[in-house]
Scaffold this motif. Structure first.
Motif, short mmCIF file in Angstrom:
data_model
loop_
_atom_site.label_atom_id
_atom_site.label_comp_id
_atom_site.label_asym_id
_atom_site.label_seq_id
_atom_site.Cartn_x
_atom_site.Cartn_y
_atom_site.Cartn_z
N TYR A 1 0.99 -1.18 0.07
CA TYR A 1 0.11 0.05 0.05
C TYR A 1 0.87 1.19 -0.08
O TYR A 1 0.64 2.24 -0.69
CB TYR A 1 -1.01 -0.01 1.17
CG TYR A 1 -1.82 1.07 1.27
CD1 TYR A 1 -2.81 1.29 0.34
CD2 TYR A 1 -1.62 2.14 2.33
CE1 TYR A 1 -3.78 2.35 0.42
CE2 TYR A 1 -2.51 3.45 2.33
CZ TYR A 1 -3.45 3.43 1.45
OH TYR A 1 -4.47 4.34 1.43
N TRP B 1 0.07 -1.90 -8.01
CA TRP B 1 0.41 -0.43 -8.24
C TRP B 1 1.30 -0.67 -9.75
O TRP B 1 2.09 -1.61 -9.77
CB TRP B 1 1.23 0.36 -7.17
CG TRP B 1 2.39 -0.42 -6.50
CD1 TRP B 1 1.97 -1.25 -5.45
CD2 TRP B 1 3.65 -0.92 -6.94
NE1 TRP B 1 3.17 -2.07 -5.08
CE2 TRP B 1 4.12 -1.67 -5.76
CE3 TRP B 1 4.43 -0.27 -7.85
CZ2 TRP B 1 5.59 -2.11 -5.91
CZ3 TRP B 1 5.88 -0.85 -7.84
CH2 TRP B 1 6.28 -1.65 -6.93
N LEU B 2 1.19 0.25 -10.67
CA LEU B 2 2.17 0.21 -11.79
C LEU B 2 2.19 -1.01 -12.43
O LEU B 2 3.45 -1.50 -12.79
CB LEU B 2 3.41 0.80 -11.41
CG LEU B 2 3.53 2.47 -11.15
CD1 LEU B 2 5.02 2.78 -11.18
CD2 LEU B 2 2.91 3.19 -12.41
N ASP C 1 -0.36 6.40 -11.71
CA ASP C 1 -1.43 5.54 -12.02
C ASP C 1 -2.51 6.26 -12.48
O ASP C 1 -3.31 5.96 -13.34
CB ASP C 1 -1.80 4.88 -10.84
CG ASP C 1 -0.93 3.27 -10.85
OD1 ASP C 1 -0.68 3.10 -12.02
OD2 ASP C 1 -1.00 2.67 -9.88
N LYS C 2 -3.01 7.27 -11.76
CA LYS C 2 -4.31 8.19 -11.93
C LYS C 2 -3.89 8.84 -13.47
O LYS C 2 -4.92 8.83 -14.09
CB LYS C 2 -4.70 9.00 -10.82
CG LYS C 2 -5.39 8.14 -9.97
CD LYS C 2 -6.77 7.71 -10.14
CE LYS C 2 -7.47 7.00 -9.37
NZ LYS C 2 -8.66 6.25 -9.76
N SER D 1 -2.87 -7.86 -12.49
CA SER D 1 -3.04 -6.74 -11.46
C SER D 1 -3.87 -7.20 -10.27
O SER D 1 -3.31 -7.04 -9.15
CB SER D 1 -3.42 -5.23 -12.21
OG SER D 1 -3.67 -4.41 -11.12
N GLY E 1 2.36 1.62 -3.34
CA GLY E 1 1.15 2.19 -4.00
C GLY E 1 0.90 3.79 -3.97
O GLY E 1 0.60 4.36 -4.84
N ARG E 2 0.80 4.26 -2.74
CA ARG E 2 0.60 5.59 -2.63
C ARG E 2 1.71 6.70 -3.46
O ARG E 2 1.47 7.64 -3.80
CB ARG E 2 0.72 6.02 -0.96
CG ARG E 2 -0.43 5.32 -0.40
CD ARG E 2 -1.98 5.37 -0.68
NE ARG E 2 -1.99 6.67 -1.08
CZ ARG E 2 -3.29 7.02 -1.86
NH1 ARG E 2 -4.03 5.89 -2.20
NH2 ARG E 2 -3.85 8.16 -1.75
N THR F 1 3.16 5.66 -5.97
CA THR F 1 2.88 5.81 -7.56
C THR F 1 1.41 6.19 -7.91
O THR F 1 1.14 6.11 -9.07
CB THR F 1 3.19 4.47 -8.07
OG1 THR F 1 2.43 3.41 -7.31
CG2 THR F 1 4.69 4.25 -7.58
N LYS F 2 0.66 6.42 -6.96
CA LYS F 2 -0.72 6.62 -7.13
C LYS F 2 -0.95 7.81 -8.25
O LYS F 2 -1.72 7.49 -8.97
CB LYS F 2 -1.63 6.97 -5.99
CG LYS F 2 -3.23 6.95 -6.17
CD LYS F 2 -3.46 5.64 -6.27
CE LYS F 2 -5.05 5.28 -6.38
NZ LYS F 2 -5.66 4.13 -6.62
N ASN G 1 3.82 -8.06 -5.76
CA ASN G 1 3.13 -7.06 -6.69
C ASN G 1 3.38 -7.62 -8.09
O ASN G 1 2.33 -7.24 -8.84
CB ASN G 1 3.49 -5.47 -6.63
CG ASN G 1 2.72 -4.70 -7.38
OD1 ASN G 1 1.58 -4.24 -7.11
ND2 ASN G 1 3.48 -3.88 -8.63
#
Length: 306
Positions: free
Chosen positions: A51, A135-136, A61-62, A115, A54-55, A57-58, A249
């Motif tokens: 997590y 993530w990614l 991603d968006k 994913s 992921g934050r 790279t968020k 991941n």
């Protein structure tokens, strides 16, 4: 977009508080139930690490997902007003339906499963599992096409992303074994801990069931509903056996690339990308077993599974 990122940041303290309460609840449990998987400090640490990465790279991603929805919104004949309460109700309702479609695609198309399998890779089911989000992963952004109809209806793009966040946030507290069944009317309409335990099950009759986000009625309507009737075995049909967040991941994605590389024909390469997890090229060999109905019907497969 900014509102979506803020919602995620504001939610983090609540996530950590509820995780702590759940963890203490397990530690103070004088009569632990054997059917529960409980909590594991190493597993929870892996989920939290995934997590955290992921934050970081968020935003990227968006940024990759954003153009699809924004471009569709540009073609909308009109734009609905975000100040009207009914527009919010419609946006969240349709975002939930879109999530169902996206979630089902994540299980039935291997490119997207590469994913989504990250979320299912824990052999435990608790609040830390909820934040084990990928993530990614290349290609996963394509699932955002499910939100194109909302944009074409005139729902503002930013409102779509906020509604998407609401659907995801609803699912955080249902990742728990501490709550059994809720009242029948609630269980019939909404996604609940019981329904979502089924979704995370790697044993039949639970494979690829209960894709709903907020509402479980989509599964009842589209034939993917299953009741919790027996002990749930969490994880994948072949578990990854690693606590390394980067390996966890990318485990299934690297397996996908390996199968595409070893495919003998273009039909096989496309099949490994677009067929359900567990599909194999005629005459070919897949080294890992898959998660899904195919994993039961065929002997050799690939690891797979909100």
């Amino acid at each position: 977009m900014e509102q979506t990122l803020k919602i995620g940041l504001y939610a983090i303290p609540a996530f950590l508080l509820l995780m702590t309460i759940e963890f203490i609840g397990y530690k103070l449990d004088k009569d632990p139930k054997p059917q529960r998987a409980g909590v594991s400090a190493r597993d929870a640490a892996t989920s939290l690490s995934i997590y955290a990465l992921g934050r970081l790279t968020k935003s990227l991603d968006k940024f990759i997902e954003l153009p699809i929805v924004v471009t569709a919104a540009a073609f909308a004949p009109h734009t609905l007003s975000s100040s009207a309460w009914w527009v919010w109700a419609v946006a969240i309702f349709l975002a939930d339906l879109a999530y169902y479609a996206k979630h089902r695609m994540g299980h039935r198309i291997r490119l997207f499963w590469a994913s989504h399998s990250v979320h299912h890779s824990s052999e435990h089911f608790n609040l830390s599992t909820a934040v084990r989000l990928p993530w990614l992963i290349p290609g996963s952004f394509l699932t955002s096409v499910v939100y194109v109809p909302l944009a074409l209806l005139g729902i503002p793009a930013w409102m779509i992303f906020v509604s998407q966040s609401i659907v995801l946030l609803f699912q955080y507290p249902i990742h728990t074994e501490r709550i059994n069944r809720l009242p029948r009317p609630v269980e019939y309409i909404f996604n609940t801990p019981s329904h979502h335990r089924v979704h995370h099950g790697a044993n039949n009759p639970y494979l690829d069931k209960n894709y709903g986000g907020i509402l479980i009625i989509w599964d009842r309507l589209f034939g993917s509903y299953a009741e919790e009737t027996e002990r749930v075995r969490y994880g994948l049909t072949k578990n990854i056996n690693t606590f390394n967040p980067i390996k966890a991941n990318y485990y299934e994605f690297t397996g996908l690339l390996r199968d595409v590389r070893h495919a003998r024909t273009w039909r096989g390469r496309v099949g490994y990308l677009l067929q359900p997890p567990g599909w194999r090229e005629p005459g070919g060999v897949v080294e890992q077993p898959a998660r899904g109905p195919e994993a039961v019907e065929q002997p050799a497969k690939v690891p797979v599974s909100v």
